[in-house]
Design a protein around this motif. Structure first.
Motif, PDB file in Angstrom:
ATOM      1  N   LEU A   1      -2.535 -15.882   5.012  1.00 16.04           N
ATOM      2  CA  LEU A   1      -3.495 -15.316   4.065  1.00 16.04           C
ATOM      3  C   LEU A   1      -4.268 -14.158   4.690  1.00 16.04           C
ATOM      4  O   LEU A   1      -4.561 -13.159   4.017  1.00 16.04           O
ATOM      5  CB  LEU A   1      -4.445 -16.408   3.573  1.00 16.04           C
ATOM      6  CG  LEU A   1      -3.800 -17.464   2.672  1.00 16.04           C
ATOM      7  CD1 LEU A   1      -4.797 -18.565   2.356  1.00 16.04           C
ATOM      8  CD2 LEU A   1      -3.259 -16.834   1.406  1.00 16.04           C
ATOM      9  N   ALA A   2      -4.596 -14.280   5.972  1.00 19.04           N
ATOM     10  CA  ALA A   2      -5.283 -13.185   6.667  1.00 19.04           C
ATOM     11  C   ALA A   2      -4.391 -11.950   6.736  1.00 19.04           C
ATOM     12  O   ALA A   2      -4.872 -10.818   6.576  1.00 19.04           O
ATOM     13  CB  ALA A   2      -5.701 -13.624   8.068  1.00 19.04           C
TER      14      ALA A   2
ATOM     15  N   TYR B   1      -3.168  -6.403   4.872  1.00 20.11           N
ATOM     16  CA  TYR B   1      -2.358  -5.388   4.190  1.00 20.11           C
ATOM     17  C   TYR B   1      -3.055  -4.877   2.933  1.00 20.11           C
ATOM     18  O   TYR B   1      -2.966  -3.687   2.619  1.00 20.11           O
ATOM     19  CB  TYR B   1      -0.977  -5.942   3.838  1.00 20.11           C
ATOM     20  CG  TYR B   1      -0.015  -5.930   4.992  1.00 20.11           C
ATOM     21  CD1 TYR B   1       0.264  -4.752   5.665  1.00 20.11           C
ATOM     22  CD2 TYR B   1       0.628  -7.081   5.414  1.00 20.11           C
ATOM     23  CE1 TYR B   1       1.156  -4.720   6.727  1.00 20.11           C
ATOM     24  CE2 TYR B   1       1.515  -7.065   6.470  1.00 20.11           C
ATOM     25  CZ  TYR B   1       1.770  -5.882   7.124  1.00 20.11           C
ATOM     26  OH  TYR B   1       2.652  -5.856   8.170  1.00 20.11           O
ATOM     27  N   ALA B   2      -3.747  -5.750   2.197  1.00 18.48           N
ATOM     28  CA  ALA B   2      -4.451  -5.318   0.991  1.00 18.48           C
ATOM     29  C   ALA B   2      -5.545  -4.307   1.324  1.00 18.48           C
ATOM     30  O   ALA B   2      -5.727  -3.318   0.609  1.00 18.48           O
ATOM     31  CB  ALA B   2      -5.040  -6.525   0.272  1.00 18.48           C
ATOM     32  N   VAL B   3      -6.252  -4.529   2.423  1.00 18.14           N
ATOM     33  CA  VAL B   3      -7.309  -3.604   2.839  1.00 18.14           C
ATOM     34  C   VAL B   3      -6.712  -2.346   3.462  1.00 18.14           C
ATOM     35  O   VAL B   3      -7.183  -1.236   3.222  1.00 18.14           O
ATOM     36  CB  VAL B   3      -8.276  -4.309   3.820  1.00 18.14           C
ATOM     37  CG1 VAL B   3      -9.259  -3.327   4.428  1.00 18.14           C
ATOM     38  CG2 VAL B   3      -9.007  -5.441   3.118  1.00 18.14           C
ATOM     39  N   TRP B   4      -5.691  -2.525   4.272  1.00 22.48           N
ATOM     40  CA  TRP B   4      -5.052  -1.416   4.974  1.00 22.48           C
ATOM     41  C   TRP B   4      -4.598  -0.326   4.006  1.00 22.48           C
ATOM     42  O   TRP B   4      -4.804   0.861   4.221  1.00 22.48           O
ATOM     43  CB  TRP B   4      -3.892  -1.961   5.769  1.00 22.48           C
ATOM     44  CG  TRP B   4      -3.133  -1.034   6.651  1.00 22.48           C
ATOM     45  CD1 TRP B   4      -3.206   0.334   6.709  1.00 22.48           C
ATOM     46  CD2 TRP B   4      -2.153  -1.399   7.609  1.00 22.48           C
ATOM     47  NE1 TRP B   4      -2.323   0.818   7.652  1.00 22.48           N
ATOM     48  CE2 TRP B   4      -1.660  -0.233   8.225  1.00 22.48           C
ATOM     49  CE3 TRP B   4      -1.626  -2.618   8.012  1.00 22.48           C
ATOM     50  CZ2 TRP B   4      -0.685  -0.239   9.205  1.00 22.48           C
ATOM     51  CZ3 TRP B   4      -0.652  -2.640   8.993  1.00 22.48           C
ATOM     52  CH2 TRP B   4      -0.198  -1.450   9.595  1.00 22.48           C
ATOM     53  N   PHE B   5      -3.940  -0.726   2.932  1.00 20.85           N
ATOM     54  CA  PHE B   5      -3.362   0.240   2.007  1.00 20.85           C
ATOM     55  C   PHE B   5      -4.221   0.481   0.776  1.00 20.85           C
ATOM     56  O   PHE B   5      -3.751   1.065  -0.202  1.00 20.85           O
ATOM     57  CB  PHE B   5      -1.959  -0.212   1.598  1.00 20.85           C
ATOM     58  CG  PHE B   5      -0.977  -0.184   2.718  1.00 20.85           C
ATOM     59  CD1 PHE B   5      -0.485   1.020   3.185  1.00 20.85           C
ATOM     60  CD2 PHE B   5      -0.558  -1.356   3.326  1.00 20.85           C
ATOM     61  CE1 PHE B   5       0.429   1.057   4.224  1.00 20.85           C
ATOM     62  CE2 PHE B   5       0.349  -1.331   4.376  1.00 20.85           C
ATOM     63  CZ  PHE B   5       0.841  -0.127   4.829  1.00 20.85           C
TER      64      PHE B   5
ATOM     65  N   TYR C   1      -0.189   1.401  -4.614  1.00 21.08           N
ATOM     66  CA  TYR C   1      -0.850   0.146  -4.236  1.00 21.08           C
ATOM     67  C   TYR C   1      -0.195  -1.076  -4.881  1.00 21.08           C
ATOM     68  O   TYR C   1      -0.100  -2.121  -4.250  1.00 21.08           O
ATOM     69  CB  TYR C   1      -2.334   0.208  -4.604  1.00 21.08           C
ATOM     70  CG  TYR C   1      -3.147  -0.884  -3.978  1.00 21.08           C
ATOM     71  CD1 TYR C   1      -3.272  -0.965  -2.587  1.00 21.08           C
ATOM     72  CD2 TYR C   1      -3.773  -1.840  -4.741  1.00 21.08           C
ATOM     73  CE1 TYR C   1      -4.011  -1.963  -1.999  1.00 21.08           C
ATOM     74  CE2 TYR C   1      -4.519  -2.835  -4.161  1.00 21.08           C
ATOM     75  CZ  TYR C   1      -4.634  -2.897  -2.794  1.00 21.08           C
ATOM     76  OH  TYR C   1      -5.362  -3.898  -2.207  1.00 21.08           O
ATOM     77  N   THR C   2       0.293  -0.948  -6.106  1.00 21.86           N
ATOM     78  CA  THR C   2       0.972  -2.077  -6.756  1.00 21.86           C
ATOM     79  C   THR C   2       2.219  -2.470  -5.970  1.00 21.86           C
ATOM     80  O   THR C   2       2.483  -3.656  -5.763  1.00 21.86           O
ATOM     81  CB  THR C   2       1.343  -1.729  -8.204  1.00 21.86           C
ATOM     82  OG1 THR C   2       0.157  -1.333  -8.896  1.00 21.86           O
ATOM     83  CG2 THR C   2       1.971  -2.912  -8.913  1.00 21.86           C
ATOM     84  N   ALA C   3       2.966  -1.489  -5.519  1.00 24.05           N
ATOM     85  CA  ALA C   3       4.156  -1.772  -4.704  1.00 24.05           C
ATOM     86  C   ALA C   3       3.750  -2.409  -3.382  1.00 24.05           C
ATOM     87  O   ALA C   3       4.430  -3.320  -2.889  1.00 24.05           O
ATOM     88  CB  ALA C   3       4.947  -0.497  -4.459  1.00 24.05           C
TER      89      ALA C   3
ATOM     90  N   PHE D   1       4.107  -6.189   0.538  1.00 22.99           N
ATOM     91  CA  PHE D   1       3.422  -6.616   1.754  1.00 22.99           C
ATOM     92  C   PHE D   1       2.506  -7.825   1.559  1.00 22.99           C
ATOM     93  O   PHE D   1       2.328  -8.613   2.482  1.00 22.99           O
ATOM     94  CB  PHE D   1       2.594  -5.461   2.339  1.00 22.99           C
ATOM     95  CG  PHE D   1       3.411  -4.404   2.989  1.00 22.99           C
ATOM     96  CD1 PHE D   1       3.973  -4.608   4.233  1.00 22.99           C
ATOM     97  CD2 PHE D   1       3.622  -3.195   2.357  1.00 22.99           C
ATOM     98  CE1 PHE D   1       4.739  -3.624   4.836  1.00 22.99           C
ATOM     99  CE2 PHE D   1       4.384  -2.205   2.946  1.00 22.99           C
ATOM    100  CZ  PHE D   1       4.943  -2.419   4.187  1.00 22.99           C
ATOM    101  N   CYS D   2       1.885  -7.965   0.400  1.00 27.27           N
ATOM    102  CA  CYS D   2       0.888  -9.029   0.218  1.00 27.27           C
ATOM    103  C   CYS D   2       1.456 -10.294  -0.427  1.00 27.27           C
ATOM    104  O   CYS D   2       1.064 -11.404  -0.060  1.00 27.27           O
ATOM    105  CB  CYS D   2      -0.277  -8.514  -0.613  1.00 27.27           C
ATOM    106  SG  CYS D   2      -1.145  -7.145   0.153  1.00 27.27           S
ATOM    107  N   LEU D   3       2.333 -10.142  -1.384  1.00 29.46           N
ATOM    108  CA  LEU D   3       2.852 -11.305  -2.100  1.00 29.46           C
ATOM    109  C   LEU D   3       3.653 -12.264  -1.209  1.00 29.46           C
ATOM    110  O   LEU D   3       3.429 -13.482  -1.284  1.00 29.46           O
ATOM    111  CB  LEU D   3       3.678 -10.859  -3.305  1.00 29.46           C
ATOM    112  CG  LEU D   3       4.130 -11.966  -4.252  1.00 29.46           C
ATOM    113  CD1 LEU D   3       2.934 -12.695  -4.842  1.00 29.46           C
ATOM    114  CD2 LEU D   3       5.011 -11.382  -5.355  1.00 29.46           C
TER     115      LEU D   3
END
Length: 110
Positions: free
Chosen positions: A13-14, A19-23, A29-31, A36-38
């Motif tokens: 989860l971290a 990755y959510a913050v990085w990009f 961002y949806t991609a 990367f996040c899913l």
């Protein structure tokens, strides 16, 4: 729940949060969220419901995440902080997936 499983889920989860913050702000961002996040979020859910294949695949994916982070840390100095976070988390994920087997291998025999 054993500690290695809890640590593994937390690190996955971290990594997704990293990755959510990085990009954040990227035009794709949806991609980024899908690619990367899913996967780490889904793997953490699998780990929490005790799917043994989830821990295995988390270890396999962590090798790719590690390679990606090393490449970014080496080639893009502006993103090196995020990349080092990814390196640390991916190594932690590999260790957490391997810990039960290592513990069993090196356990003292009575």
């Amino acid at each position: 729940m054993d500690r290695s499983r809890a640590w593994l889920a937390a690190m996955l989860l971290a990594l997704a949060a990293l990755y959510a913050v990085w990009f954040l702000g990227d035009r794709h961002y949806t991609a980024v969220l899908l690619v990367f996040c899913l996967p780490p979020v889904l793997l953490s859910l699998g780990v929490l419901v005790r799917r043994t294949s989830a821990a295995f695949w988390a270890g396999v994916f962590a090798l790719f995440w590690f390679a990606h982070a090393v490449m970014v840390a080496w080639s893009r100095p502006a993103e090196a902080g995020y990349a080092w976070g990814g390196i640390v988390l991916s190594v932690g994920i590999v260790l957490a997936t391997s810990w039960p087997a290592l513990r069993g291998r090196f356990r003292k025999k009575a």
